[in-house]
Design an enzyme around this catalytic site. Sequence first.
Site, mmCIF file in Angstrom:
data_model
loop_
_atom_site.group_PDB
_atom_site.id
_atom_site.type_symbol
_atom_site.label_atom_id
_atom_site.label_comp_id
_atom_site.label_asym_id
_atom_site.label_seq_id
_atom_site.Cartn_x
_atom_site.Cartn_y
_atom_site.Cartn_z
ATOM 1 N N GLY A 25 70.852 66.874 68.823
ATOM 2 C CA GLY A 25 70.731 65.714 69.427
ATOM 3 C C GLY A 25 70.141 64.836 68.395
ATOM 4 O O GLY A 25 69.657 63.957 68.591
ATOM 5 N N SER A 26 69.643 65.487 67.923
ATOM 6 C CA SER A 26 67.829 63.977 67.153
ATOM 7 C C SER A 26 69.026 63.293 66.126
ATOM 8 O O SER A 26 68.203 61.533 66.474
ATOM 9 C CB SER A 26 67.705 65.241 65.548
ATOM 10 N N ASN A 27 70.465 63.029 65.808
ATOM 11 C CA ASN A 27 70.848 61.931 65.380
ATOM 12 C C ASN A 27 71.206 60.783 66.353
ATOM 13 O O ASN A 27 71.012 59.898 66.397
ATOM 14 C CB ASN A 27 72.327 61.623 64.999
ATOM 15 N N MET A 104 80.195 69.890 66.677
ATOM 16 C CA MET A 104 81.236 71.461 65.604
ATOM 17 C C MET A 104 82.356 71.683 66.211
ATOM 18 O O MET A 104 82.026 73.167 66.307
ATOM 19 C CB MET A 104 79.266 72.545 65.911
ATOM 20 N N ARG A 105 82.991 71.095 66.459
ATOM 21 C CA ARG A 105 84.684 71.146 67.101
ATOM 22 C C ARG A 105 85.788 70.568 66.157
ATOM 23 O O ARG A 105 85.020 69.352 65.742
ATOM 24 C CB ARG A 105 85.158 70.880 68.629
ATOM 25 N N HIS A 123 77.800 64.190 57.392
ATOM 26 C CA HIS A 123 78.126 65.479 56.980
ATOM 27 C C HIS A 123 76.536 65.149 55.934
ATOM 28 O O HIS A 123 76.405 64.207 55.610
ATOM 29 C CB HIS A 123 79.008 65.022 55.902
#
Length: 214
Positions: A25-27, A104-105, A123
């Site tokens: 969750g750093s973004n 990640m889905r 990305h």
Amino acid sequence: MNHQLHNHSHSHLNKRIAVLASGKGSNLEVILQAMQQGSCDAQVSLVICNKADANALQIARAYQVPQVVYLNPKDYADRAAYDQACAALIQQEDCAWVVLAGYMRILSSTFIQTFPQQIINIHPSLLPSFVGAHAVADALAYGVQITGCTVHLVTEDLDSGPILAQTAVPVLSTDDHDTLHQRIQNAEYQLYVQVIQRLVSTPFHVQEKHVIWD
Ligand code: GRF
């Protein structure tokens, strides 16, 4: 006026964002910080997480995001049902934008079609190089000297939607996965906030693979 343009002329006025995350969750944190400091006037109204122990959940709660939701994929019959639950939350919160931040889905086509040109992803490579989940490792293994990060619209082709912005990042001969990923992430933090700010303030349209700001 075609439907997509019509849709956008409304949505660019709506600055409400849903963030989907699975991990660190750093973004997400950098986006929330930018909002708090006033350098980004988007509003994160909703965070959805598919992992109970994701740090992204702690961050969302710490910043008092109005709706912070963990949805367990095991509680849903299939991907379509899970994504339907996500879409319902996003619509309830009246979010105009869906921001993927380490989610990640794979998204179902129905979900992607529900939010046409409203879903963005970041990305960790210069697309179209190194698509997929191991972009940093793949760039290191390939021996490229420049990699980077890409913000793009999410379409049904994985990591292949129209590009919104890119930053180049050098690969050093001393790099390992962690040092390179960290350098890319530092570039991501700046790029994602800039793109989000632009998205909520400037309408755009898409011509084939090109994003054109109006
Ligand atoms: C980022 O490196 C992004 O490029 C990739 O997932 C990572 C998420 O990191 N899609 P974080 O959860 O925001 O720290």
